[in-house]
Design a protein around this motif. Structure first.
Motif, PDB file in Angstrom:
ATOM      1  N   PHE A 149       0.812  -1.221   0.000  1.00 24.35           N
ATOM      2  CA  PHE A 149       0.000   0.000   0.000  1.00 24.35           C
ATOM      3  C   PHE A 149       0.842   1.265   0.000  1.00 24.35           C
ATOM      4  O   PHE A 149       0.300   2.371  -0.128  1.00 24.35           O
ATOM      5  N   MET A 150       2.136   1.141   0.111  1.00 27.28           N
ATOM      6  CA  MET A 150       3.005   2.322   0.138  1.00 27.28           C
ATOM      7  C   MET A 150       2.914   3.106  -1.177  1.00 27.28           C
ATOM      8  O   MET A 150       3.179   4.309  -1.225  1.00 27.28           O
ATOM      9  N   LYS A 151       2.557   2.444  -2.254  1.00 26.27           N
ATOM     10  CA  LYS A 151       2.468   3.082  -3.574  1.00 26.27           C
ATOM     11  C   LYS A 151       1.368   4.139  -3.649  1.00 26.27           C
ATOM     12  O   LYS A 151       1.344   4.948  -4.591  1.00 26.27           O
ATOM     13  N   GLU A 172       3.493  11.732  -4.273  1.00 27.38           N
ATOM     14  CA  GLU A 172       4.946  11.900  -4.428  1.00 27.38           C
ATOM     15  C   GLU A 172       5.517  12.775  -3.307  1.00 27.38           C
ATOM     16  O   GLU A 172       4.999  13.851  -3.005  1.00 27.38           O
ATOM     17  N   GLY A 173       6.579  12.303  -2.686  1.00 30.62           N
ATOM     18  CA  GLY A 173       7.215  13.039  -1.590  1.00 30.62           C
ATOM     19  C   GLY A 173       6.571  12.840  -0.233  1.00 30.62           C
ATOM     20  O   GLY A 173       7.033  13.402   0.768  1.00 30.62           O
ATOM     21  N   ASN A 219       6.132  14.228   7.009  1.00 28.72           N
ATOM     22  CA  ASN A 219       6.119  14.594   8.429  1.00 28.72           C
ATOM     23  C   ASN A 219       6.563  16.037   8.676  1.00 28.72           C
ATOM     24  O   ASN A 219       7.338  16.332   9.572  1.00 28.72           O
ATOM     25  N   VAL A 220       6.054  16.943   7.875  1.00 30.46           N
ATOM     26  CA  VAL A 220       6.371  18.356   8.074  1.00 30.46           C
ATOM     27  C   VAL A 220       5.509  18.907   9.210  1.00 30.46           C
ATOM     28  O   VAL A 220       4.292  19.010   9.081  1.00 30.46           O
ATOM     29  N   ASN A 261      -1.831  11.584   1.771  1.00 27.39           N
ATOM     30  CA  ASN A 261      -0.952  12.624   2.293  1.00 27.39           C
ATOM     31  C   ASN A 261      -0.975  12.569   3.812  1.00 27.39           C
ATOM     32  O   ASN A 261      -2.002  12.235   4.407  1.00 27.39           O
ATOM     33  N   ASP A 262       0.160  12.854   4.439  1.00 27.07           N
ATOM     34  CA  ASP A 262       0.160  12.962   5.898  1.00 27.07           C
ATOM     35  C   ASP A 262      -0.007  14.425   6.275  1.00 27.07           C
ATOM     36  O   ASP A 262       0.530  15.317   5.626  1.00 27.07           O
TER      37      ASP A 262
END
Length: 211
Positions: free
Chosen positions: A163-165, A169-170, A174-175, A189-190
């Motif tokens: 599932f990482m796919k 992109e990028g 963890n910003v 997105n995190d």
């Protein structure tokens, strides 16, 4: 004078009381009338009991028939998912129309016997991604609150490599302590858990009675 005495004796009777010679026959008539009335009342009651029981039984049968018809109607209306939930494969999904933080979204799902969506297949992922894309940024049940970069679902299962796919992109980058995952655009997105987003709840379908 003697004739008058004799007449008095005949009127008074042998016991010296007026009319007692006629009392036994009067009592017989009285008791006969009372007995007849009682017998009539008893007979009426006896004939009323089967009629009352029959009416009660008929009423019970009618209620049973109505309940049977009502159950049949409910069975026909049975839905695997609640009216405001969307079915897909073997699960039901609730797409919110309001926005909450991640924690409040998770609580909202728990309140209705569900959980923030846990994705189990590529087909499910594609369905949820396309649906959420039309609505806006949307929470899923994926976090790394307990250990940075170790992502797991709310049911305790880890995020597998397959599932990482789906990360954009990028991501995840963890910003600024971004510990909660969302659907954004064409992928994941995190982002910060205190942000307010739409959310998706998931729970199993319920089984309807067989026809």
């Amino acid at each position: 004078m003697s004739d008058s005495k004799e007449m008095g004796k005949r009127q008074l009777g042998p016991l010296g009381h007026l009319g007692l010679g006629h009392v036994p026959s009067a009592l017989q008539v009285f008791f006969l009338v009372v007995f007849s009335v009682l017998l009539l009342v008893i007979l009426v009651k006896v004939f009323e009991i089967p009629s009352s029981q029959g009416q009660e039984q008929s009423s019970q049968e009618k209620v049973y028939q109505e309940l049977t018809q009502l159950k049949a109607g409910v069975d026909r209306l049975c839905r695997p998912c609640p009216w405001d939930w969307t079915p897909f494969q073997e699960s039901c999904y609730f797409f919110s129309v309001a926005q909450k933080t991640w924690n409040d979204s998770a609580t909202a799902c728990q309140t209705v016997g569900a959980q923030l969506v846990v994705i189990k297949s590529d087909e499910e992922q594609n369905f949820l991604q396309q649906t959420s894309k039309k609505r806006g940024y949307t929470w899923m049940g994926l976090i790394d609150m307990h250990k940075e970069s170790t992502w797991h679902w709310v049911d305790g299962s880890p995020l597998t490599l397959s599932f990482m796919k789906y990360w954009n992109e990028g991501e995840p980058n963890n910003v600024g302590e971004e510990d909660c995952a969302e659907f954004r655009g064409d992928g994941w997105n995190d982002t910060k858990c205190d942000n307010k987003k739409f959310w998706i709840c998931k729970k199993p379908k319920t089984s309807c009675p067989s026809k």
